[in-house]
Design a protein around this motif. Structure first.
Motif, PDB file in Angstrom:
ATOM      1  N   ARG A 154       0.871  -1.187   0.000  1.00 45.76           N
ATOM      2  CA  ARG A 154       0.000   0.000   0.000  1.00 45.76           C
ATOM      3  C   ARG A 154       0.902   1.229   0.000  1.00 45.76           C
ATOM      4  N   LEU A 155       0.800   2.059  -1.046  1.00 48.41           N
ATOM      5  CA  LEU A 155       1.681   3.214  -1.165  1.00 48.41           C
ATOM      6  C   LEU A 155       1.280   4.302  -0.186  1.00 48.41           C
ATOM      7  N   ARG A 156       2.278   4.855   0.477  1.00 47.10           N
ATOM      8  CA  ARG A 156       2.061   5.969   1.392  1.00 47.10           C
ATOM      9  C   ARG A 156       2.458   7.295   0.758  1.00 47.10           C
ATOM     10  N   GLU A 157       3.620   7.352   0.154  1.00 43.95           N
ATOM     11  CA  GLU A 157       4.045   8.562  -0.552  1.00 43.95           C
ATOM     12  C   GLU A 157       5.149   8.200  -1.515  1.00 43.95           C
ATOM     13  N   ALA A 158       5.376   9.095  -2.478  1.00 44.75           N
ATOM     14  CA  ALA A 158       6.466   8.930  -3.439  1.00 44.75           C
ATOM     15  C   ALA A 158       7.189  10.256  -3.577  1.00 44.75           C
ATOM     16  N   VAL A 159       8.511  10.206  -3.547  1.00 44.63           N
ATOM     17  CA  VAL A 159       9.332  11.410  -3.693  1.00 44.63           C
ATOM     18  C   VAL A 159      10.174  11.265  -4.954  1.00 44.63           C
ATOM     19  N   TYR A 160      10.078  12.250  -5.842  1.00 46.15           N
ATOM     20  CA  TYR A 160      10.814  12.244  -7.111  1.00 46.15           C
ATOM     21  C   TYR A 160      11.879  13.334  -7.062  1.00 46.15           C
ATOM     22  N   THR A 161      13.134  12.954  -7.312  1.00 47.20           N
ATOM     23  CA  THR A 161      14.235  13.917  -7.288  1.00 47.20           C
ATOM     24  C   THR A 161      14.940  13.903  -8.638  1.00 47.20           C
ATOM     25  N   LEU A 162      14.917  15.035  -9.345  1.00 48.31           N
ATOM     26  CA  LEU A 162      15.584  15.154 -10.635  1.00 48.31           C
ATOM     27  C   LEU A 162      17.073  15.353 -10.420  1.00 48.31           C
ATOM     28  N   ASN A 163      17.862  14.514 -11.052  1.00 49.80           N
ATOM     29  CA  ASN A 163      19.315  14.563 -10.887  1.00 49.80           C
ATOM     30  C   ASN A 163      19.964  15.343 -12.025  1.00 49.80           C
ATOM     31  N   SER A 164      21.230  15.717 -11.826  1.00 49.56           N
ATOM     32  CA  SER A 164      21.945  16.532 -12.805  1.00 49.56           C
ATOM     33  C   SER A 164      22.205  15.791 -14.111  1.00 49.56           C
TER      34      SER A 164
END
Length: 603
Positions: free
Chosen positions: A107-117
């Motif tokens: 069950r998904l709680r949250e998702a964090v997306y980080t754009l890299n260089s």
């Protein structure tokens, strides 16, 4: 995860709720069960999860589709998931074959997306482990303990020099496990109910399974028979019996156009047992119409019409249309609502005094089963039990008094044997008999402090709340007693559960908290949950539901509860006012009437 830098790297967090698109304060109950497919080979729309390129280059949609990719027939699960993984990283996911294929349902709680260089994106998802979906359709308790997974995304045209959105995305550095979201489980699987005979072979007991919607209808019979041959879910085994040892399916079940043939290599030639097996198969096939020809080692049995067999063999004990009752000033009274049946209290006035809460039921022989918690002084309570013809004139009381007793429940039977029930008193689970004698029921749990118990209509399964956790367990009624198998904990979005009852044969109605007091409908394995009410405002201290099922065709969604000393009902949701209580004396002018309390159903 790489930390954002001052060079323009972007972090985006997406919160993922546990609901399924139903308004928070809804009284709607979703069954989720459809009828049989209308034609052989027909695959319903949406039965296959999206392909890798379906999301384009939208990160959130791609990740959601990735967590759906494993859905479907198990033998192609790794192939579907690896289609999402970058070619250079496919070997990171080690294939498993056959029965070893298992999906970790989360069950998904949250998702964090980080754009890299380097134009890749790091994804960090926070999850709740729900269970392991096996190839036999069962959802076993979770094995993994991870609460977070981290992986990367890159453009599928990354090595081509042109960032073409139509090429889609790839997963890089994937988890070495097959993940399936609870949303995908709901969307791409049909939750099915198959049945096993109770340990005394007196009744059929439900067992929940999941069938990929991609399985065509001509294979439905084969899948169900394979499940029956494989035996019940682990937690249910102590209360039921499987098919005889070494039973095997000879070839695949075949058929179509309304006629199905099943050939089993099964020991013994007991005709009564074979007849019970036919009934078991008929009910396990849901509403599938047509004729069944069962063969035992190639010896054909008489052809049986599936619908006729279900109609002639009762699935559950007799259950009348439910009547609502409640407690008012220590006395049980009927509750009157327009369009609903309303009867009289099946107790004499002498037996209906000092009542705190109650459970009334109908036995197979139409006797009334009455179990009540009665006040025996200030903050002291006893269990009172009486059975017999309506009205029950005499009740027996427990030899011991307690500082707290929960609502008692009856374990329903399909014969005329003496009835038994379960009740929680001072944190201990007890079995009681018709004479109000109470016997401790051992439980192997981390915390022995039990606060609630509820019994399914089949009388062979119970739900428990102990130590602030929700459990289900099988009941074994052999030998005149009532023992419980090892309880299975259910992983849910609700925390601190306070009350539970059975709303359907495969669903529980549970009160707890999701930041504030709420009531959810939760599947018997904890995987599927639907918020019923999330705006209660106060902790639920009492909850009761009418358990609808395939044998009792009544509107679903009927439950009642009490919170902060006020009773409510669902469908429609409203407070149960004193005006709904029948046969009470008029309240003098200027005197505030009492609140109805501890509502329950008689059926």
């Amino acid at each position: 995860m790489r930390r954002p830098t001052l060079l323009g790297t972007l972090g985006v967090m997406v919160l993922l709720g546990a609901g399924c698109g139903i308004p928070a304060a809804s009284d709607v109950r979703v069954d989720g069960k459809g009828g049989a497919a209308t034609g052989a080979g027909v695959i319903s729309r949406g039965s296959e999860p999206p392909t890798r390129t379906a999301s384009g280059s939208v990160n959130e949609t791609f990740v959601r589709n990735f967590l759906s990719a494993a859905a479907g027939e198990p033998d192609r699960a790794y192939e579907r998931v690896k289609a999402f993984i970058a070619p250079e990283d496919k070997t990171r996911l080690q294939d498993k074959k056959g029965s070893e294929v298992a999906l970790n349902v989360v069950r998904l709680r949250e998702a964090v997306y980080t754009l890299n260089s380097d134009s890749t994106t790091t994804v960090k998802i926070t999850v709740q482990q729900i269970g392991v979906l096996r190839t036999n359709g069962t959802l076993a308790p979770p094995v993994a303990t991870e609460t977070e997974y981290e992986f990367g995304l890159r453009s599928a045209s990354f090595n081509g020099g042109v960032n073409d959105d139509r090429a889609g995305l790839y997963i890089i550095n994937p988890p070495n496990v097959l993940l399936l979201s609870d949303t995908a489980l709901r969307e791409y699987y049909q939750d099915e109910t198959i049945y096993f005979w109770s340990s005394d072979r007196s009744r059929l007991v439900p067992d929940q399974r999941y069938r990929p919607q991609a399985v065509p209808v001509e294979r439905q019979v084969n899948e169900v028979v394979k499940w029956l041959v494989g035996g019940p879910s682990d937690w249910l085994r102590p209360g039921v019996v499987g098919l005889p040892d070494r039973t095997e399916l000879i070839n695949n079940a075949t058929g179509g156009n309304g006629r199905w043939e099943v050939n089993l290599d099964m020991s013994g030639d007991d005709q009564s047992g074979i007849d019970q097996l036919i009934t078991q198969i008929a009910w396990s096939l849901g509403d599938l119409p047509g004729q069944l020809e069962l063969k035992i080692r190639n010896n054909a049995q008489p052809v049986v019409d599936l619908s006729e067999r279900r109609d002639s063999r009762e699935l559950y004990p007799y259950a009348a249309s439910p009547q609502r009752f409640g407690v008012y000033d220590g006395v049980i009274h009927p509750l009157d609502f327009d369009g609903e049946p309303s009867g009289t209290v099946p107790l004499t006035p002498e037996a209906n005094r000092n009542v705190v809460s109650a459970s009334l039921g109908l036995a197979k022989d139409r006797r009334i089963l009455a179990a009540m918690v009665v006040a025996d002084g200030k903050n002291r309570y006893r269990l009172a039990v009486g059975t017999g013809a309506d009205p029950v004139p005499v009740v027996s009381r427990s030899a011991t008094e307690y500082s707290s007793i929960g609502r008692p429940v009856w374990l329903r039977t399909v014969d005329n044997r003496p009835s038994r029930g379960l009740v929680v008193a001072d944190g201990q689970l007890y079995r009681f008999d018709e004479a109000a004698r109470m016997y401790p029921v051992p439980l192997n749990l981390p915390s022995a402090a039990v606060t609630a118990v509820a019994a399914a209509l089949d009388g062979q399964r119970v739900a428990l709340i102990a130590g602030g956790r929700l459990y289900v367990a099988a009941v074994n009624l052999d030998g005149g007693g009532a023992s419980l198998g090892p309880p299975r904990e259910l992983v849910t979005s609700l925390t601190n559960p306070t009350a539970v009852d059975w709303g359907r044969e495969d669903q529980l109605v549970v009160a707890g908290s999701v930041g504030q007091p709420a009531i959810y409908e939760i599947s018997v394995d904890g995987a599927l949950e639907t918020p019923l009410r999330t705006d209660l405002g106060a902790k639920v201290t009492h909850l009761t539901a009418y358990p609808t099922n395939r044998g009792v065709r009544a509107p679903s969604g009927a439950y009642m509860y009490e919170a902060n000393g006020v009773a409510y009902r669902s469908s429609p949701f409203e407070r149960i006012e004193p005006g709904r209580v029948r046969d009470i004396a008029p309240v003098p002018t200027g005197v505030r009437p009492s609140n109805p309390s501890a509502p329950f159903f008689l059926y």
